[in-house]
Scaffold this motif. Structure first.
Motif, PDB file in Angstrom:
ATOM      1  N   SER A  87      -8.210   5.513   6.928  1.00  0.00           N
ATOM      2  CA  SER A  87      -7.720   5.420   5.548  1.00  0.00           C
ATOM      3  C   SER A  87      -8.861   5.222   4.559  1.00  0.00           C
ATOM      4  O   SER A  87      -9.585   4.232   4.628  1.00  0.00           O
ATOM      5  CB  SER A  87      -6.731   4.264   5.398  1.00  0.00           C
ATOM      6  OG  SER A  87      -6.241   4.231   4.064  1.00  0.00           O
ATOM      7  N   VAL A  88      -8.937   6.149   3.611  1.00  0.00           N
ATOM      8  CA  VAL A  88      -9.895   6.009   2.518  1.00  0.00           C
ATOM      9  C   VAL A  88      -9.315   5.133   1.408  1.00  0.00           C
ATOM     10  O   VAL A  88      -9.977   4.894   0.401  1.00  0.00           O
ATOM     11  CB  VAL A  88     -10.309   7.384   1.952  1.00  0.00           C
ATOM     12  CG1 VAL A  88     -11.059   8.188   3.006  1.00  0.00           C
ATOM     13  CG2 VAL A  88      -9.097   8.170   1.448  1.00  0.00           C
ATOM     14  N   LEU A  89      -8.095   4.652   1.620  1.00  0.00           N
ATOM     15  CA  LEU A  89      -7.464   3.703   0.708  1.00  0.00           C
ATOM     16  C   LEU A  89      -7.710   2.307   1.279  1.00  0.00           C
ATOM     17  O   LEU A  89      -7.073   1.905   2.253  1.00  0.00           O
ATOM     18  CB  LEU A  89      -5.966   3.992   0.621  1.00  0.00           C
ATOM     19  CG  LEU A  89      -5.167   3.328  -0.495  1.00  0.00           C
ATOM     20  CD1 LEU A  89      -5.636   3.801  -1.852  1.00  0.00           C
ATOM     21  CD2 LEU A  89      -3.682   3.610  -0.304  1.00  0.00           C
ATOM     22  N   SER A  90      -8.650   1.558   0.661  1.00  0.00           N
ATOM     23  CA  SER A  90      -9.172   0.348   1.292  1.00  0.00           C
ATOM     24  C   SER A  90      -8.733  -0.954   0.640  1.00  0.00           C
ATOM     25  O   SER A  90      -8.861  -2.003   1.266  1.00  0.00           O
ATOM     26  CB  SER A  90     -10.713   0.391   1.305  1.00  0.00           C
ATOM     27  OG  SER A  90     -11.183   1.525   1.995  1.00  0.00           O
ATOM     28  N   THR A  91      -8.263  -0.915  -0.584  1.00  0.00           N
ATOM     29  CA  THR A  91      -7.902  -2.160  -1.267  1.00  0.00           C
ATOM     30  C   THR A  91      -6.528  -2.047  -1.904  1.00  0.00           C
ATOM     31  O   THR A  91      -6.043  -0.951  -2.227  1.00  0.00           O
ATOM     32  CB  THR A  91      -8.916  -2.517  -2.373  1.00  0.00           C
ATOM     33  OG1 THR A  91      -8.818  -1.561  -3.434  1.00  0.00           O
ATOM     34  CG2 THR A  91     -10.340  -2.572  -1.838  1.00  0.00           C
ATOM     35  N   LEU A  92      -5.904  -3.194  -2.100  1.00  0.00           N
ATOM     36  CA  LEU A  92      -4.623  -3.224  -2.788  1.00  0.00           C
ATOM     37  C   LEU A  92      -4.754  -2.687  -4.204  1.00  0.00           C
ATOM     38  O   LEU A  92      -3.853  -2.014  -4.715  1.00  0.00           O
ATOM     39  CB  LEU A  92      -4.086  -4.654  -2.791  1.00  0.00           C
ATOM     40  CG  LEU A  92      -2.675  -4.863  -3.343  1.00  0.00           C
ATOM     41  CD1 LEU A  92      -1.654  -3.997  -2.619  1.00  0.00           C
ATOM     42  CD2 LEU A  92      -2.295  -6.335  -3.252  1.00  0.00           C
TER      43      LEU A  92
END
Length: 264
Positions: A146-151
């Motif tokens: 996942s390149v989505l790492s933070t809220l």
């Protein structure tokens, strides 16, 4: 803070069991919720699974997983996942958005690919009444999962995408974030899933060594309080990816999950 929300079993926690056995075990152990992974759902058959879950009186807190936009055929696969989530009455489709495409070092391009993919599938999700729950993953997974790492990143995408989107907060992936409290407050009304496990220190594997709640260093009650302050009233989904716990008798694992639920 009152009693923990209703317990939900993520089927990956008892990897050795079929979905049929997970459904039966939830009913037997008094676990009111279930969140299947798509492999066990497919093995049982979506229609049969929907019927068995409904007959057992279980709430489906989520379906895992959609996303993986870096893989060939991702858009069509996500459309199938939306249909599956609708068929079993899942509260949301959890999105693990995918890492870098094979051979690529273009991180901005990979994030643009995720954004474009979400825009492409969102109309169908809205039409089906399926909430797309973006799950940020720990930065250690950025290359492959996942390149989505933070809220904060997830909420930025929700702002852009609009209705029909939310976030899945997994304490394993967000506990380290120095901006967590602010982002949890910003998530008000948009938390679509709340997943618990623990970070063991030292850990023996960065993916497959999750602990049961209370085995590690995460202040789960504090994060739960943040979720509740943001309006979360749903189930507490226990999701254990663990070579250790997978090797144990599933009945033992289920009893431990039930006993530790109060800790959440």
């Amino acid at each position: 803070m009152g009693a923990p929300g209703p317990l939900s079993l993520n089927t990956i926690s008892v990897k050795a069991l079929t979905l049929a056995h997970c459904i039966e075990a939830c009913a037997r152990h008094g676990i009111p919720g279930i969140s299947p992974w798509r492999d066990v759902l497919g093995a049982m058959g979506v229609d049969a699974a929907a019927r068995h879950i409904r007959d057992a009186g279980l709430k489906v807190t989520g379906l895992c997983r959609g996303g993986m936009f870096n893989l060939p055929g991702a858009i069509d696969d996500n459309r199938r996942a939306i249909a599956e989530a609708h068929a079993i009455g899942a509260d949301c489709l959890v999105m693990v958005c995918g890492g870098l495409p094979a051979g690529s070092k273009d991180l901005p391009g990979a994030r643009a690919m995720v954004r474009d993919g979400l825009h492409a599938i969102l109309p169908e999700a809205r039409a089906a009444g399926v909430t797309i729950a973006l799950e940020p993953l720990h930065p250690m997974t950025c290359a492959d999962r996942s390149v989505l790492s933070t809220l904060g990143q997830a909420l930025d995408l929700c702002d852009e995408l609009g209705a029909g989107t939310g976030v899945a907060v997994d304490v394993y992936h967000v506990w380290w974030d120095p901006d967590l409290a602010r982002q949890m407050a910003r998530a008000k009304g948009r938390i679509a899933g709340f997943h618990v496990c623990d970070w063991k220190s030292p850990t023996t594997d960065l993916v497959f060594d999750r602990g049961l709640p209370g085995e590690g260093v995460i202040d789960i009650p504090a994060i739960r309080a943040m979720a509740e302050a943001s309006g979360w009233t749903g189930g507490v989904e226990v999701e254990i990816l663990s070579n250790h716990w997978w090797a144990q008798d599933p009945e033992t694992v289920l009893r431990e999950i039930k006993a530790r639920h109060a800790f959440c």
